[in-house]
Design a protein around this motif. Structure first.
Motif, PDB file in Angstrom:
ATOM      1  N   ILE A 163      42.148 -25.990  46.104  1.00 33.48           N
ATOM      2  CA  ILE A 163      41.530 -24.709  45.752  1.00 33.48           C
ATOM      3  C   ILE A 163      42.537 -23.569  45.913  1.00 33.48           C
ATOM      4  O   ILE A 163      42.670 -22.711  45.035  1.00 33.48           O
ATOM      5  CB  ILE A 163      40.285 -24.466  46.637  1.00 33.48           C
ATOM      6  CG1 ILE A 163      39.160 -25.393  46.206  1.00 33.48           C
ATOM      7  CG2 ILE A 163      39.852 -23.012  46.576  1.00 33.48           C
ATOM      8  CD1 ILE A 163      38.016 -25.483  47.191  1.00 33.48           C
ATOM      9  N   LEU A 192      43.115 -20.112  37.831  1.00 35.80           N
ATOM     10  CA  LEU A 192      41.839 -20.303  37.135  1.00 35.80           C
ATOM     11  C   LEU A 192      41.164 -18.960  36.870  1.00 35.80           C
ATOM     12  O   LEU A 192      40.725 -18.678  35.744  1.00 35.80           O
ATOM     13  CB  LEU A 192      40.931 -21.192  38.000  1.00 35.80           C
ATOM     14  CG  LEU A 192      39.585 -21.630  37.427  1.00 35.80           C
ATOM     15  CD1 LEU A 192      39.780 -22.684  36.367  1.00 35.80           C
ATOM     16  CD2 LEU A 192      38.679 -22.178  38.504  1.00 35.80           C
ATOM     17  N   VAL A 207      40.269 -17.209  33.281  1.00 35.43           N
ATOM     18  CA  VAL A 207      38.880 -16.891  32.937  1.00 35.43           C
ATOM     19  C   VAL A 207      38.746 -15.409  32.573  1.00 35.43           C
ATOM     20  O   VAL A 207      38.095 -15.053  31.588  1.00 35.43           O
ATOM     21  CB  VAL A 207      37.928 -17.254  34.103  1.00 35.43           C
ATOM     22  CG1 VAL A 207      36.573 -16.611  33.915  1.00 35.43           C
ATOM     23  CG2 VAL A 207      37.785 -18.765  34.200  1.00 35.43           C
ATOM     24  N   ILE A 208      39.389 -14.533  33.354  1.00 39.68           N
ATOM     25  CA  ILE A 208      39.305 -13.100  33.079  1.00 39.68           C
ATOM     26  C   ILE A 208      39.922 -12.779  31.717  1.00 39.68           C
ATOM     27  O   ILE A 208      39.424 -11.942  30.982  1.00 39.68           O
ATOM     28  CB  ILE A 208      39.983 -12.290  34.207  1.00 39.68           C
ATOM     29  CG1 ILE A 208      39.165 -12.396  35.492  1.00 39.68           C
ATOM     30  CG2 ILE A 208      40.153 -10.835  33.809  1.00 39.68           C
ATOM     31  CD1 ILE A 208      39.810 -11.737  36.681  1.00 39.68           C
ATOM     32  N   PRO A 247      41.086 -22.294  30.879  1.00 36.46           N
ATOM     33  CA  PRO A 247      42.007 -22.366  32.014  1.00 36.46           C
ATOM     34  C   PRO A 247      43.024 -23.497  31.898  1.00 36.46           C
ATOM     35  O   PRO A 247      42.679 -24.635  31.578  1.00 36.46           O
ATOM     36  CB  PRO A 247      41.062 -22.587  33.194  1.00 36.46           C
ATOM     37  CG  PRO A 247      39.808 -21.932  32.791  1.00 36.46           C
ATOM     38  CD  PRO A 247      39.698 -22.183  31.320  1.00 36.46           C
ATOM     39  N   VAL A 274      44.441 -24.946  34.231  1.00 39.98           N
ATOM     40  CA  VAL A 274      44.107 -25.949  35.235  1.00 39.98           C
ATOM     41  C   VAL A 274      43.351 -27.114  34.616  1.00 39.98           C
ATOM     42  O   VAL A 274      43.495 -28.260  35.017  1.00 39.98           O
ATOM     43  CB  VAL A 274      43.215 -25.316  36.323  1.00 39.98           C
ATOM     44  CG1 VAL A 274      42.706 -26.356  37.274  1.00 39.98           C
ATOM     45  CG2 VAL A 274      43.970 -24.241  37.044  1.00 39.98           C
ATOM     46  N   LEU A 275      42.527 -26.798  33.595  1.00 34.51           N
ATOM     47  CA  LEU A 275      41.585 -27.809  33.131  1.00 34.51           C
ATOM     48  C   LEU A 275      42.173 -28.790  32.133  1.00 34.51           C
ATOM     49  O   LEU A 275      41.666 -29.875  31.975  1.00 34.51           O
ATOM     50  CB  LEU A 275      40.348 -27.130  32.528  1.00 34.51           C
ATOM     51  CG  LEU A 275      39.541 -26.292  33.505  1.00 34.51           C
ATOM     52  CD1 LEU A 275      38.293 -25.781  32.829  1.00 34.51           C
ATOM     53  CD2 LEU A 275      39.181 -27.055  34.739  1.00 34.51           C
TER      54      LEU A 275
END
Lengths: 203, 203, 203
Positions: free
Chosen positions: B126, B133, B137-138, B143, B145-146
């Motif tokens: 995390i 992340l 998103v903003i 992302p 990360v995904l």
């Protein structure tokens, strides 16, 4: 001063709840999305502030805030069902007061809990802008905070003016009111003359 | 070791602040969006970790982190105003070190506070990935990360290597450095040879 | 009752992890995005609730939840590799039970910690819908919560039925089960007959 702040804080919450409801209206949301969006906008910033400062979350201690949020959302829905026109201009002015107030309340809470001044300024800014940031992210808008007329920098300037007054030796009771005034005036001026802060040269 | 970690942690924060600023540059953000995005990327992961572990948030206790974030963002802005070319390649290598460091710092903090090993590995991951992340998103990106080259699994592998060494009976002082090395090398290798982990058969 | 709740809670976590994994499958995510998305959906709501109530985060105290999340995600991946068809219909029914359960668990936790009833209802709703909200925001979908068949209002109705029973003088042991039943039935009915709550007149 505490009582004044409580009432002004409730007013700020109500204004933000209205702005969340209007966003839900624009996005043609059904069902309870309206209340979710109104709540996130109204109490999101203060919730994050209280969690980060490890204080009890303000709307858990005092249910006035929940009822104010719900009430403001329902009244806005009722208004919009009667008349599709909404006085957006007055809302923007009210929103400037809401931003300034959240900013000062955030700083005060941080300073009372012995945070250093730079952290307090950050907390004021977070309280002021985070609710609107969440609202925009959930609605898949590019957040207003990130490229709209000096939203975040207004909070920081208000915070710096608080710090300047305090270090200049003024009584601590006057500082929040002065910061409130600076933040409101700067926000209104930024809206009136479309101030921008171009940090990059984007030819 | 504490002092080393403090400096390395500051370096990680600086690298993440630079990556947030670059994203703001790509998105042609004006005003203070840059600082908001740099801060979110740099201190978002650690903030979530400290809140979930119920510890004091790291940048509230120690203002070095706020100043480092601001400084890194301002230097990057200055650089970009002078030269539109930015050494992205070096940034990716630095970012691999930042990821590894956040991962190990997150694990250490969880373990010191008596979290079980599986929770500590989750906390490391995390701390490593959450800031990036939030940044994506903003900015309304899917992302990184995904679906990018093993970002999160690199953290988990580093965490497992820490656990393996500890259970094998090595001195606890060596474990973080070994995990740091494993995470950095795996991240660099994943970038170099474009490792993927296709979990679904998407014909 | 505690034991029953623990097992039902684990079942709710598993269902939400499956729904996160399915979203990752639809979005053709590679790498470890699946596990990130499954975890966010399964434990995001409860994490926010525990942080706001200033309680220890539930999956840090009890690692069963982490293992359940990972196990459910891996089993779903395995299923999808064998057969591209997935029993979505059964999942929706299971999801209604998960929502109801998270709702009641959230209320119970808030009431045990002396929160007022209105806050408890808000906490139940947050626990029920926040994980799915995060999942949709990360995947750049307009959140299902905001315009899908009475997702949030189902939670609130369940919460109100709990409050009604309690104030009517029933034993506190029956209230959660009654609220559970109301929430499940209302969610299933909303799905079956496509209930909507149009709050705005959008001609």
């Amino acid at each position: 001063m505490t009582d004044w702040f409580h009432w002004l804080n409730l007013a700020g919450v109500a204004v933000c709840a209205i702005s969340g409801t209007l966003m839900a209206y624009q996005k043609k949301m059904d069902g309870f999305g309206v209340v979710v969006l109104a709540s996130v906008t109204a109490i999101g910033g203060g919730t994050l502030r209280d969690i980060m400062l490890d204080l009890p979350v303000f709307w858990i201690k005092d249910t006035d805030y929940l009822y104010t949020t719900l009430g403001a959302a329902l009244l806005t829905i009722a208004w919009l069902r009667i008349s599709p026109r909404f006085p957006y201009h007055y809302l923007l002015v009210a929103d400037a007061f809401g931003l300034a107030l959240f900013n000062v309340v955030g700083m005060e809470k941080a300073l009372i809990n012995d945070a250093p001044m730079s952290v307090a300024i950050a907390m004021g800014t977070i309280t002021g802008v985070f609710g609107g940031l969440l609202r925009d992210v959930i609605c898949r808008e590019v957040p207003l905070v990130l490229n709209g007329e000096l939203y975040a920098i207004t909070c920081i300037t208000g915070g710096l003016s608080y710090a300047a007054l305090l270090y200049a030796g003024f009584d601590q009771h006057y500082c929040p009111w002065f910061a409130l005034l600076v933040t409101v005036l700067m926000r209104l001026a930024a809206m009136r003359w479309h101030w921008q802060l171009p940090v990059f040269k984007n030819e």
